[in-house]
Motif scaffolding. Structure first.
Motif, PDB file in Angstrom:
ATOM      1  N   GLU A  61      73.356  50.854  12.410  1.00  0.00           N
ATOM      2  CA  GLU A  61      74.337  50.822  11.244  1.00  0.00           C
ATOM      3  C   GLU A  61      74.048  49.247  10.833  1.00  0.00           C
ATOM      4  O   GLU A  61      74.438  48.505  11.605  1.00  0.00           O
ATOM      5  N   ILE A  62      73.684  49.169   9.453  1.00  0.00           N
ATOM      6  CA  ILE A  62      73.926  47.959   8.879  1.00  0.00           C
ATOM      7  C   ILE A  62      75.170  47.916   7.732  1.00  0.00           C
ATOM      8  O   ILE A  62      75.035  48.916   6.956  1.00  0.00           O
ATOM      9  N   ASN A  63      76.056  47.156   7.889  1.00  0.00           N
ATOM     10  CA  ASN A  63      77.073  47.092   6.907  1.00  0.00           C
ATOM     11  C   ASN A  63      77.159  45.749   6.138  1.00  0.00           C
ATOM     12  O   ASN A  63      76.884  44.886   6.524  1.00  0.00           O
ATOM     13  N   CYS A  64      77.245  46.104   4.849  1.00  0.00           N
ATOM     14  CA  CYS A  64      77.264  44.882   3.748  1.00  0.00           C
ATOM     15  C   CYS A  64      78.867  44.751   3.345  1.00  0.00           C
ATOM     16  O   CYS A  64      79.429  45.975   2.736  1.00  0.00           O
ATOM     17  N   TRP A  65      79.446  43.637   3.446  1.00  0.00           N
ATOM     18  CA  TRP A  65      80.794  43.576   3.246  1.00  0.00           C
ATOM     19  C   TRP A  65      80.833  42.506   1.970  1.00  0.00           C
ATOM     20  O   TRP A  65      80.216  41.464   1.981  1.00  0.00           O
ATOM     21  N   GLY A  66      81.807  42.613   1.076  1.00  0.00           N
ATOM     22  CA  GLY A  66      82.114  41.732  -0.030  1.00  0.00           C
ATOM     23  C   GLY A  66      83.471  42.015  -0.404  1.00  0.00           C
ATOM     24  O   GLY A  66      84.162  43.131   0.061  1.00  0.00           O
ATOM     25  N   GLN A 105      73.239  55.407   1.587  1.00  0.00           N
ATOM     26  CA  GLN A 105      74.287  55.001   0.853  1.00  0.00           C
ATOM     27  C   GLN A 105      75.611  55.807   1.221  1.00  0.00           C
ATOM     28  O   GLN A 105      75.536  57.065   0.959  1.00  0.00           O
ATOM     29  N   MET A 106      76.572  54.793   1.810  1.00  0.00           N
ATOM     30  CA  MET A 106      77.687  55.443   2.298  1.00  0.00           C
ATOM     31  C   MET A 106      78.650  54.095   1.861  1.00  0.00           C
ATOM     32  O   MET A 106      78.437  52.904   2.034  1.00  0.00           O
ATOM     33  N   ASP A 107      79.815  54.375   1.302  1.00  0.00           N
ATOM     34  CA  ASP A 107      80.828  53.371   0.774  1.00  0.00           C
ATOM     35  C   ASP A 107      82.176  53.571   1.356  1.00  0.00           C
ATOM     36  O   ASP A 107      82.558  54.401   1.842  1.00  0.00           O
ATOM     37  N   ASP A 108      82.703  52.284   1.392  1.00  0.00           N
ATOM     38  CA  ASP A 108      84.001  52.390   1.932  1.00  0.00           C
ATOM     39  C   ASP A 108      84.970  51.171   1.375  1.00  0.00           C
ATOM     40  O   ASP A 108      84.459  50.140   1.053  1.00  0.00           O
TER      41      ASP A 108
END
Length: 127
Positions: A61-66, A105-108
């Motif tokens: 799982e790769i999470n991209c945070w902003g 594509q999954m967003d949170d």
């Protein structure tokens, strides 16, 4: 370790140009600027042969945070552009033979921290 091969892939200039806070295992760093990338290994299986442990398939799982959705989404797009079909250099050991997108594509959104997370899952086939 396969973690080192993945970390090396995530150091691609197109990713580091956007990930001002860096690339980290598991959780983002509060003491670093945003956006950031994190990765975690979900599972790993192999198909052994009579002579070897065989090819491994790791689910990652790769999470991209902003702090904005746009920052997180652009970072995910950069990660997918690098990792989809990725093969690591022959000098890597273990070597990623192929990276395949599982879910793109999954967003949170975390209301308390006011951060956006755009994630993707990949399979890494490695020796």
């Amino acid at each position: 370790m396969i973690e080192e091969s993945l970390f090396s892939a995530l150091q691609a200039p197109s990713i580091t140009a956007l990930a001002k806070g860096g690339v980290w295992p598991l959780e983002p760093r509060e003491d670093q600027p945003w956006p950031q990338v994190t990765y975690r290994f979900i599972s790993s299986v192999s198909k052994p042969t009579l002579d070897t442990s065989g090819m491994f398939r790791a689910r990652v799982e790769i999470n991209c945070w902003g702090h904005t959705y746009s920052d997180a989404a652009k970072l995910r797009a950069a990660v997918l552009a690098v990792l989809d079909g990725y093969v690591s250099p022959s000098t890597d050991s273990p070597r990623i033979q192929n990276a395949t997108v599982q879910s793109a594509q999954m967003d949170d959104f975390d209301k308390e921290a006011r951060t956006y997370r755009c994630l993707c899952e990949l399979y890494l086939f490695h020796t």
